[in-house]
Design a protein around this motif. Structure first.
Motif, PDB file in Angstrom:
ATOM      1  N   ARG A 100      42.665  45.386  49.501  1.00 46.51           N
ATOM      2  CA  ARG A 100      43.970  44.731  49.330  1.00 46.51           C
ATOM      3  C   ARG A 100      44.016  43.398  50.076  1.00 46.51           C
ATOM      4  O   ARG A 100      44.541  42.406  49.557  1.00 46.51           O
ATOM      5  CB  ARG A 100      45.106  45.642  49.802  1.00 46.51           C
ATOM      6  CG  ARG A 100      45.464  46.733  48.820  1.00 46.51           C
ATOM      7  CD  ARG A 100      46.748  47.446  49.199  1.00 46.51           C
ATOM      8  NE  ARG A 100      46.770  47.956  50.556  1.00 46.51           N
ATOM      9  CZ  ARG A 100      46.280  49.120  50.950  1.00 46.51           C
ATOM     10  NH1 ARG A 100      45.703  49.929  50.075  1.00 46.51           N
ATOM     11  NH2 ARG A 100      46.358  49.490  52.219  1.00 46.51           N
ATOM     12  N   ARG A 101      43.463  43.363  51.299  1.00 42.04           N
ATOM     13  CA  ARG A 101      43.435  42.094  52.048  1.00 42.04           C
ATOM     14  C   ARG A 101      42.608  41.052  51.306  1.00 42.04           C
ATOM     15  O   ARG A 101      42.991  39.875  51.244  1.00 42.04           O
ATOM     16  CB  ARG A 101      42.881  42.320  53.457  1.00 42.04           C
ATOM     17  CG  ARG A 101      43.849  43.031  54.378  1.00 42.04           C
ATOM     18  CD  ARG A 101      43.371  43.018  55.825  1.00 42.04           C
ATOM     19  NE  ARG A 101      42.063  43.620  56.014  1.00 42.04           N
ATOM     20  CZ  ARG A 101      41.843  44.919  56.234  1.00 42.04           C
ATOM     21  NH1 ARG A 101      42.854  45.758  56.291  1.00 42.04           N
ATOM     22  NH2 ARG A 101      40.618  45.366  56.410  1.00 42.04           N
ATOM     23  N   ASP A 103      42.066  40.962  48.030  1.00 42.45           N
ATOM     24  CA  ASP A 103      42.850  40.576  46.847  1.00 42.45           C
ATOM     25  C   ASP A 103      43.971  39.611  47.231  1.00 42.45           C
ATOM     26  O   ASP A 103      44.241  38.645  46.512  1.00 42.45           O
ATOM     27  CB  ASP A 103      43.420  41.809  46.149  1.00 42.45           C
ATOM     28  CG  ASP A 103      42.334  42.681  45.522  1.00 42.45           C
ATOM     29  OD1 ASP A 103      41.191  42.199  45.347  1.00 42.45           O
ATOM     30  OD2 ASP A 103      42.638  43.852  45.215  1.00 42.45           O
ATOM     31  N   ASP A 104      44.615  39.871  48.372  1.00 46.95           N
ATOM     32  CA  ASP A 104      45.661  38.962  48.852  1.00 46.95           C
ATOM     33  C   ASP A 104      45.085  37.581  49.151  1.00 46.95           C
ATOM     34  O   ASP A 104      45.700  36.556  48.834  1.00 46.95           O
ATOM     35  CB  ASP A 104      46.339  39.518  50.103  1.00 46.95           C
ATOM     36  CG  ASP A 104      47.251  40.691  49.811  1.00 46.95           C
ATOM     37  OD1 ASP A 104      47.574  40.938  48.628  1.00 46.95           O
ATOM     38  OD2 ASP A 104      47.634  41.396  50.780  1.00 46.95           O
ATOM     39  N   ALA A 105      43.903  37.542  49.759  1.00 51.11           N
ATOM     40  CA  ALA A 105      43.264  36.257  50.064  1.00 51.11           C
ATOM     41  C   ALA A 105      42.966  35.490  48.779  1.00 51.11           C
ATOM     42  O   ALA A 105      43.155  34.268  48.716  1.00 51.11           O
ATOM     43  CB  ALA A 105      41.979  36.478  50.859  1.00 51.11           C
ATOM     44  N   ARG A 106      42.528  36.197  47.740  1.00 51.86           N
ATOM     45  CA  ARG A 106      42.275  35.539  46.453  1.00 51.86           C
ATOM     46  C   ARG A 106      43.569  34.982  45.860  1.00 51.86           C
ATOM     47  O   ARG A 106      43.585  33.887  45.293  1.00 51.86           O
ATOM     48  CB  ARG A 106      41.658  36.528  45.471  1.00 51.86           C
ATOM     49  CG  ARG A 106      40.226  36.846  45.726  1.00 51.86           C
ATOM     50  CD  ARG A 106      39.723  37.796  44.651  1.00 51.86           C
ATOM     51  NE  ARG A 106      38.324  38.059  44.783  1.00 51.86           N
ATOM     52  CZ  ARG A 106      37.805  39.270  44.835  1.00 51.86           C
ATOM     53  NH1 ARG A 106      38.567  40.338  44.755  1.00 51.86           N
ATOM     54  NH2 ARG A 106      36.510  39.431  44.958  1.00 51.86           N
ATOM     55  N   THR A 107      44.648  35.729  45.959  1.00 48.43           N
ATOM     56  CA  THR A 107      45.933  35.281  45.434  1.00 48.43           C
ATOM     57  C   THR A 107      46.409  34.037  46.174  1.00 48.43           C
ATOM     58  O   THR A 107      46.872  33.069  45.550  1.00 48.43           O
ATOM     59  CB  THR A 107      46.979  36.413  45.542  1.00 48.43           C
ATOM     60  OG1 THR A 107      46.518  37.525  44.772  1.00 48.43           O
ATOM     61  CG2 THR A 107      48.333  35.973  45.035  1.00 48.43           C
ATOM     62  N   VAL A 108      46.288  34.048  47.486  1.00 49.63           N
ATOM     63  CA  VAL A 108      46.689  32.886  48.285  1.00 49.63           C
ATOM     64  C   VAL A 108      45.809  31.692  47.946  1.00 49.63           C
ATOM     65  O   VAL A 108      46.290  30.556  47.837  1.00 49.63           O
ATOM     66  CB  VAL A 108      46.647  33.219  49.793  1.00 49.63           C
ATOM     67  CG1 VAL A 108      46.824  31.973  50.648  1.00 49.63           C
ATOM     68  CG2 VAL A 108      47.710  34.250  50.131  1.00 49.63           C
ATOM     69  N   GLU A 109      44.521  31.921  47.742  1.00 50.32           N
ATOM     70  CA  GLU A 109      43.606  30.834  47.376  1.00 50.32           C
ATOM     71  C   GLU A 109      44.012  30.210  46.044  1.00 50.32           C
ATOM     72  O   GLU A 109      44.027  28.987  45.901  1.00 50.32           O
ATOM     73  CB  GLU A 109      42.166  31.356  47.305  1.00 50.32           C
ATOM     74  CG  GLU A 109      41.150  30.351  46.785  1.00 50.32           C
ATOM     75  CD  GLU A 109      40.874  29.181  47.719  1.00 50.32           C
ATOM     76  OE1 GLU A 109      40.177  28.241  47.282  1.00 50.32           O
ATOM     77  OE2 GLU A 109      41.330  29.191  48.867  1.00 50.32           O
TER      78      GLU A 109
END
Length: 136
Positions: A100-101, A103-109
């Motif tokens: 999840r972390r 995936d969150d980093a990819r979303t923020v990127e």
């Protein structure tokens, strides 16, 4: 497995404040500096994400193979303490939190990349045709 501190540094999203400030001031030098470092930053991010995703996949494969190895002659191990979570379940929960972390980093990127591209487009539309050299 990747060292967490190295991964954390590579996956931290850029601070949007310099981009916003450069747009407000029509600062061509600041926009140029941001866009010049972006390919190297993106390559580092992509490499860190790949390494982390690969490590997660390898750990997930080990966990998937583990139940057969942990089972005794009478079937799977039984948790005897009320409320206790079996070790493989804790490992899976930690692995899912790690995913999840990531995936969150990819979303923020993705959001950063959209913001940078929109900022560059706004700079070109608002600042490049000014007679004062783009200064406020």
């Amino acid at each position: 497995m990747i060292a967490a501190p190295l991964l954390a540094v590579a996956i931290v999203a850029p601070d949007p404040a310099p981009l916003r400030s450069a747009l407000e001031r029509c600062d061509k030098g600041a926009i140029a500096a941001l866009t010049a470092i972006e390919p190297k930053r993106r390559a580092a991010f992509s490499g860190a994400v790949y390494d982390e995703q690969r490590a997660i996949a390898e750990e997930r494969a080990r966990l998937d193979a583990a139940p057969a190895a942990l089972a005794g002659p009478d079937g799977p191990a039984v948790v005897t303490q009320p409320g206790a979570i079996a070790a493989p379940d804790r490992l899976r929960a930690a692995l899912e939190a790690r995913q999840r972390r990531l995936d969150d980093a990819r979303t923020v990127e993705r959001a950063w990349r959209e913001s940078l591209e929109d900022g560059r487009a706004a700079f070109l539309a608002q600042c490049t045709n000014r007679r004062d050299g783009g200064q406020p």
